[in-house]
Write an enzyme that holds these catalytic residues in place. Structure first.
Site, PDB file in Angstrom:
ATOM      1  N   CYS A 132      49.261 -45.261  -6.862  1.00  0.00           N
ATOM      2  CA  CYS A 132      48.960 -46.237  -5.798  1.00  0.00           C
ATOM      3  C   CYS A 132      49.622 -47.572  -6.111  1.00  0.00           C
ATOM      4  O   CYS A 132      50.176 -48.226  -5.217  1.00  0.00           O
ATOM      5  CB  CYS A 132      47.453 -46.440  -5.650  1.00  0.00           C
ATOM      6  SG  CYS A 132      46.539 -44.954  -5.209  1.00  0.00           S
TER       7      CYS A 132
ATOM      8  N   CYS B  94      44.236 -46.073  -9.612  1.00  0.00           N
ATOM      9  CA  CYS B  94      45.283 -45.086  -9.333  1.00  0.00           C
ATOM     10  C   CYS B  94      46.679 -45.622  -9.662  1.00  0.00           C
ATOM     11  O   CYS B  94      47.150 -46.549  -9.005  1.00  0.00           O
ATOM     12  CB  CYS B  94      45.166 -44.698  -7.856  1.00  0.00           C
ATOM     13  SG  CYS B  94      46.563 -43.809  -7.189  1.00  0.00           S
TER      14      CYS B  94
END
Length: 107
Positions: free
Chosen positions: A34, A31
């Site tokens: 993230c 991600c």
């Protein structure tokens, strides 16, 4: 400051039964947002040291937990106080916005 990663098994004792507020960063290795959020979460962990426990959960390794908490996307930050979810933020947010949203819950 390294943030501890926990699994679904540890979630009960490390989050739901913990005596202090707990911020959980639900994340995934693939991600991008993230990765962008990671340094902010580390800063929060340092600034809130002694007040808030900060943990990470990899949603790929803990899919049942993510589903049970209705995590629809990553990153998702969830703040638990006395085992109760009091606030959640989904998606990347700048640090000042995260602080504004969580500040009312943190002494």
């Amino acid at each position: 400051m390294e943030i501890s990663k926990i699994n679904a098994h540890a979630f009960q004792t490390e989050v739901l039964e913990w005596h202090q507020p707990v911020l959980v960063d639900f994340t995934a290795v693939w991600c991008g947002p993230c990765k962008m959020l990671d340094p902010i979460v580390k800063q929060l962990a340092q600034e809130w040291d002694g007040k808030v426990k900060v943990l990470k959960v990899d949603v790929d390794d803990n899919q049942d937990l993510a589903i049970s908490l209705n995590i629809l996307g990553v990153p998702t930050l969830m703040l638990f106080i006395n085992g109760q979810l009091v606030h959640r933020i989904s998606g990347y947010q700048p640090k000042d916005k995260i602080l504004r949203q969580f500040k009312p819950y943190i002494a």
